[in-house]
Design an enzyme around this catalytic site. Sequence first.
Site, short mmCIF file in Angstrom:
data_model
loop_
_atom_site.label_atom_id
_atom_site.label_comp_id
_atom_site.label_asym_id
_atom_site.label_seq_id
_atom_site.Cartn_x
_atom_site.Cartn_y
_atom_site.Cartn_z
N GLU A 6 0.86 -1.18 0.00
CA GLU A 6 0.00 0.00 0.00
C GLU A 6 0.90 1.24 0.00
O GLU A 6 1.59 1.50 0.98
CB GLU A 6 -0.91 0.01 1.23
CG GLU A 6 -1.90 -1.15 1.27
CD GLU A 6 -1.25 -2.47 1.68
OE1 GLU A 6 -0.21 -2.43 2.38
OE2 GLU A 6 -1.75 -3.52 1.27
N LEU A 7 0.89 1.99 -1.06
CA LEU A 7 1.82 3.10 -1.26
C LEU A 7 1.78 4.09 -0.10
O LEU A 7 0.72 4.64 0.23
CB LEU A 7 1.51 3.82 -2.58
CG LEU A 7 2.45 4.97 -2.95
CD1 LEU A 7 3.87 4.47 -3.15
CD2 LEU A 7 1.95 5.68 -4.21
N ASP A 8 2.95 4.33 0.51
CA ASP A 8 3.13 5.31 1.59
C ASP A 8 2.21 5.06 2.78
O ASP A 8 1.86 5.98 3.52
CB ASP A 8 2.91 6.74 1.07
CG ASP A 8 4.03 7.17 0.14
OD1 ASP A 8 5.12 6.58 0.21
OD2 ASP A 8 3.80 8.09 -0.67
N GLU A 9 1.80 3.81 2.99
CA GLU A 9 0.93 3.49 4.12
C GLU A 9 1.54 2.44 5.04
O GLU A 9 0.85 1.84 5.85
CB GLU A 9 -0.45 3.03 3.62
CG GLU A 9 -1.24 4.12 2.92
CD GLU A 9 -2.66 3.71 2.58
OE1 GLU A 9 -3.12 2.69 3.14
OE2 GLU A 9 -3.30 4.40 1.79
#
Length: 290
Positions: free
Chosen positions: A232-235
């Site tokens: 999950e991008l940047d999570e």
Amino acid sequence: MSPRPQSGREYVLTLSCPDRAGLVHAVSGYLVRNSGNILESQQFDDRIQGRFFMRVHFNVSDPDTRLEQLRYRFGPVAEAYGISWTLRDAATPTRTLIMVSRFGHCLNDLLFRCRTGALNIEIPAIVSNHRDFESLAETYGIPFHHIPVTRETKPEAEARLLELMRELNVDLVVLARYMQVLSDDLCKELEGRAINIHHSFLPSFKGAKPYQQAYERGVKLVGATAHYVTPELDEGQIIEQDVVRVDHSLDPDDLVTVGRDVEAQVLAHAVKWHTESRVMVDGNRTVVFR
């Protein structure tokens, strides 16, 4: 700066498990039986989740005691209490591969901290999709690997990266402003051993020129977030964050300067805490023994 740990004499034990009576006593008893002396001990009781976390930095007085012996002897304690744990030599540097694109402030900061001993890491390689910092790598005597990435060559580029990591026995990957999105498969492969840094404005601005957008909106805070890499991008789980107050007198270039400073500091903290076994993942959160 704290003195460097003694190789073969100082160790760090981290553990997590369901909370129950007797855990600290069990760990203390194990240390006593193995000539251990506690140098630093931190613990956290998550009452909401009912889990217990602990980090113990200790030394041993018996010069014949070895890491594998200590691990073997802790096995029965871990089994009895359902403990997930790691035990490592505190002096062993973390082999860290750094990835970068065209913004070099975080890379330069990590290289300097490594050289001055502020970070207990070894950097066997720097990887980039551009050649901008090849000369900087040469200055530090670190091999530089140019691995171009396009939409068509992304699978081959990531395969080459994994091959390089295995060849170099890499423990940690740091995305020091590496401006390529990693595939889900690669993120899963690097789970828990890849750290990313990105700006985190309030509000957050996406796109190629976040500092220009921040200037246009008149932001009063700029900041950065260091986190583990997940699909999950940047999570991913957050390790460290910080913000700096700014005002109307700063133009876009000033904001860039302030933002880069905080990014470098936040990333350095995250790398330091990870490599000292101070970060423990707890689902979507982290427990950080600073």
